[in-house]
Each structure stands twice: as C-alpha cells, then as structure tokens.
Design a protein around this motif. Sequence first.
Motif, PDB file in Angstrom:
ATOM      1  N   LEU A 101      -2.151 -15.293   1.268  1.00  0.00           N
ATOM      2  CA  LEU A 101      -1.168 -14.123   0.893  1.00  0.00           C
ATOM      3  C   LEU A 101      -0.988 -14.079  -0.720  1.00  0.00           C
ATOM      4  CD1 LEU A 101       0.672 -11.824   1.999  1.00  0.00           C
ATOM      5  CD2 LEU A 101       2.568 -13.580   1.938  1.00  0.00           C
ATOM      6  N   THR A 102      -0.967 -14.951  -1.364  1.00  0.00           N
ATOM      7  CA  THR A 102      -1.057 -15.148  -2.869  1.00  0.00           C
ATOM      8  C   THR A 102      -2.276 -14.626  -3.433  1.00  0.00           C
ATOM      9  OG1 THR A 102       0.462 -17.039  -2.664  1.00  0.00           O
ATOM     10  CG2 THR A 102      -0.778 -16.502  -4.863  1.00  0.00           C
ATOM     11  N   ILE A 103      -3.460 -14.776  -2.688  1.00  0.00           N
ATOM     12  CA  ILE A 103      -4.625 -14.201  -3.032  1.00  0.00           C
ATOM     13  C   ILE A 103      -4.603 -12.651  -2.974  1.00  0.00           C
ATOM     14  CG2 ILE A 103      -7.193 -14.243  -2.453  1.00  0.00           C
ATOM     15  CD1 ILE A 103      -6.778 -17.309  -1.502  1.00  0.00           C
ATOM     16  N   LYS A 145      -6.413  -6.045   3.543  1.00  0.00           N
ATOM     17  CA  LYS A 145      -6.315  -7.415   3.467  1.00  0.00           C
ATOM     18  C   LYS A 145      -5.074  -7.778   4.091  1.00  0.00           C
ATOM     19  CE  LYS A 145      -9.656  -8.145  -0.202  1.00  0.00           C
ATOM     20  NZ  LYS A 145      -9.584  -8.841  -1.192  1.00  0.00           N
ATOM     21  N   LEU A 146      -3.886  -7.191   4.187  1.00  0.00           N
ATOM     22  CA  LEU A 146      -2.772  -7.639   4.659  1.00  0.00           C
ATOM     23  C   LEU A 146      -2.780  -7.407   6.278  1.00  0.00           C
ATOM     24  CD1 LEU A 146       0.429  -6.378   2.472  1.00  0.00           C
ATOM     25  CD2 LEU A 146      -0.096  -8.556   3.294  1.00  0.00           C
ATOM     26  N   ALA A 147      -3.496  -6.462   6.725  1.00  0.00           N
ATOM     27  CA  ALA A 147      -3.746  -6.161   8.141  1.00  0.00           C
ATOM     28  C   ALA A 147      -4.542  -7.261   8.685  1.00  0.00           C
ATOM     29  CB  ALA A 147      -4.439  -4.726   8.424  1.00  0.00           C
ATOM     30  N   LEU A 148      -5.497  -7.914   7.834  1.00  0.00           N
ATOM     31  CA  LEU A 148      -6.437  -8.888   8.330  1.00  0.00           C
ATOM     32  C   LEU A 148      -5.547 -10.194   8.185  1.00  0.00           C
ATOM     33  CD1 LEU A 148      -9.652  -8.383   6.291  1.00  0.00           C
ATOM     34  CD2 LEU A 148      -9.348  -7.919   8.886  1.00  0.00           C
ATOM     35  N   TRP A 149      -4.578 -10.516   7.403  1.00  0.00           N
ATOM     36  CA  TRP A 149      -3.753 -11.542   7.296  1.00  0.00           C
ATOM     37  C   TRP A 149      -2.859 -11.407   8.475  1.00  0.00           C
ATOM     38  CZ3 TRP A 149       1.786 -12.052   6.259  1.00  0.00           C
ATOM     39  CH2 TRP A 149       1.971 -13.157   6.148  1.00  0.00           C
ATOM     40  N   PHE A 150      -2.298 -10.342   8.861  1.00  0.00           N
ATOM     41  CA  PHE A 150      -1.486 -10.142   9.984  1.00  0.00           C
ATOM     42  C   PHE A 150      -2.146 -10.667  11.272  1.00  0.00           C
ATOM     43  CE2 PHE A 150       1.226  -6.577   8.135  1.00  0.00           C
ATOM     44  CZ  PHE A 150       2.159  -7.490   7.806  1.00  0.00           C
ATOM     45  N   ASN A 151      -3.498 -10.261  11.505  1.00  0.00           N
ATOM     46  CA  ASN A 151      -4.285 -10.942  12.502  1.00  0.00           C
ATOM     47  C   ASN A 151      -4.260 -12.345  12.661  1.00  0.00           C
ATOM     48  OD1 ASN A 151      -4.280  -8.218  13.495  1.00  0.00           O
ATOM     49  ND2 ASN A 151      -6.469  -8.044  12.248  1.00  0.00           N
ATOM     50  N   GLU A 152      -4.293 -13.039  11.462  1.00  0.00           N
ATOM     51  CA  GLU A 152      -4.515 -14.291  11.281  1.00  0.00           C
ATOM     52  C   GLU A 152      -3.274 -15.125  11.629  1.00  0.00           C
ATOM     53  OE1 GLU A 152      -6.099 -15.513   7.547  1.00  0.00           O
ATOM     54  OE2 GLU A 152      -7.794 -14.331   7.666  1.00  0.00           O
ATOM     55  N   ILE A 153      -2.277 -14.518  11.445  1.00  0.00           N
ATOM     56  CA  ILE A 153      -0.908 -14.992  11.666  1.00  0.00           C
ATOM     57  C   ILE A 153      -0.531 -15.033  13.079  1.00  0.00           C
ATOM     58  CG2 ILE A 153       1.699 -14.661  11.243  1.00  0.00           C
ATOM     59  CD1 ILE A 153       0.003 -15.835   9.027  1.00  0.00           C
ATOM     60  N   GLU A 154      -1.027 -13.904  13.729  1.00  0.00           N
ATOM     61  CA  GLU A 154      -0.767 -13.779  15.127  1.00  0.00           C
ATOM     62  C   GLU A 154      -1.525 -14.869  15.970  1.00  0.00           C
ATOM     63  OE1 GLU A 154      -1.646  -9.858  15.978  1.00  0.00           O
ATOM     64  OE2 GLU A 154       0.399  -9.002  15.811  1.00  0.00           O
ATOM     65  N   GLU A 155      -3.104 -14.796  15.433  1.00  0.00           N
ATOM     66  CA  GLU A 155      -3.811 -16.104  16.166  1.00  0.00           C
ATOM     67  C   GLU A 155      -3.288 -17.301  15.965  1.00  0.00           C
ATOM     68  OE1 GLU A 155      -7.647 -15.142  14.575  1.00  0.00           O
ATOM     69  OE2 GLU A 155      -7.503 -13.165  15.752  1.00  0.00           O
ATOM     70  N   ILE A 184       7.578  -9.017   5.938  1.00  0.00           N
ATOM     71  CA  ILE A 184       6.681  -7.942   5.528  1.00  0.00           C
ATOM     72  C   ILE A 184       6.237  -6.799   5.993  1.00  0.00           C
ATOM     73  CG2 ILE A 184       4.227  -7.828   4.625  1.00  0.00           C
ATOM     74  CD1 ILE A 184       4.227 -10.852   3.711  1.00  0.00           C
ATOM     75  N   GLU A 185       6.094  -7.196   7.385  1.00  0.00           N
ATOM     76  CA  GLU A 185       6.024  -6.012   8.262  1.00  0.00           C
ATOM     77  C   GLU A 185       7.262  -4.691   8.328  1.00  0.00           C
ATOM     78  OE1 GLU A 185       4.478  -5.424  13.047  1.00  0.00           O
ATOM     79  OE2 GLU A 185       6.176  -6.539  12.541  1.00  0.00           O
ATOM     80  N   THR A 186       8.381  -5.371   8.122  1.00  0.00           N
ATOM     81  CA  THR A 186       9.644  -4.282   8.107  1.00  0.00           C
ATOM     82  C   THR A 186       9.478  -3.616   6.530  1.00  0.00           C
ATOM     83  OG1 THR A 186      10.759  -5.972   9.569  1.00  0.00           O
ATOM     84  CG2 THR A 186      12.035  -4.446   7.951  1.00  0.00           C
ATOM     85  N   HIS A 187       8.916  -4.409   5.617  1.00  0.00           N
ATOM     86  CA  HIS A 187       9.092  -3.850   4.034  1.00  0.00           C
ATOM     87  C   HIS A 187       7.890  -3.587   3.678  1.00  0.00           C
ATOM     88  CE1 HIS A 187      13.406  -4.831   4.292  1.00  0.00           C
ATOM     89  NE2 HIS A 187      13.305  -6.049   4.640  1.00  0.00           N
ATOM     90  N   HIS A 188       6.753  -3.388   4.322  1.00  0.00           N
ATOM     91  CA  HIS A 188       5.542  -3.079   3.860  1.00  0.00           C
ATOM     92  C   HIS A 188       5.269  -2.022   3.011  1.00  0.00           C
ATOM     93  CE1 HIS A 188       4.603  -0.639   7.248  1.00  0.00           C
ATOM     94  NE2 HIS A 188       3.634  -0.253   6.649  1.00  0.00           N
TER      95      HIS A 188
END
Length: 93
Positions: free
Chosen positions: A2-4, A18-28, A41-45
């Motif tokens: 996320l920092t990157i 990139k946030l969408a890809l990060w979301f996918n990684e978190i779900e997995e 983040i999803e609420t305040h994106h």
Amino acid sequence: RLTIIFNSCKCKEEAFKKLALWFNEIEEAGIESFRTVYRSIETHHPSILNYFNNRSTNASAESFNAKIKSFRASARGVRDINFFLFRLQKIYA
C-alpha cells in the motif's frame, strides 16, 4: 504494498488500478486485520484517490481542528463566546 502505491503512483487512474489489484490480494490472503483496512479504504476511496490530484492531504486542517478542540477543553465554562473567539483568533492566527 500500500505504501508503494502511494509513493509511486502519479495519477488517480494508475492508483485506482493498483488499489484494485491490492484489494484482490487482500481478499485472497484472508488476513482479518487487513480486511479492516480494506473496508476503510473501500468506503473512503473517492476521497483517498483525490490525494493523487496534487499529492496533498488535509493534515493541516485536522491539526488545526485538534488545536481548537484542545483550546475549547482548556476554556470550559466560557460564557462570552465573542471573547472566546477573540482569544482563539489571537492565539492561532
């Protein structure tokens, strides 16, 4: 990661992808503590993505707000609101 994203992305669209890809990684990953960050983040994106317009935050406004709250707490029981606002202006202006 996320920092990157925040350090490397230069525009909203790139950050959004990139946030969408990060979301996918978190779900997995299924790590509960990250899911809390994910939901926040999803609420305040939309607001968070505004950071990438000119890379500025509202930290100064939040800091000033905290100073006002602290000043209010130290001046409990003030009945003369105009004098309170005058003192606030003289101290923080």
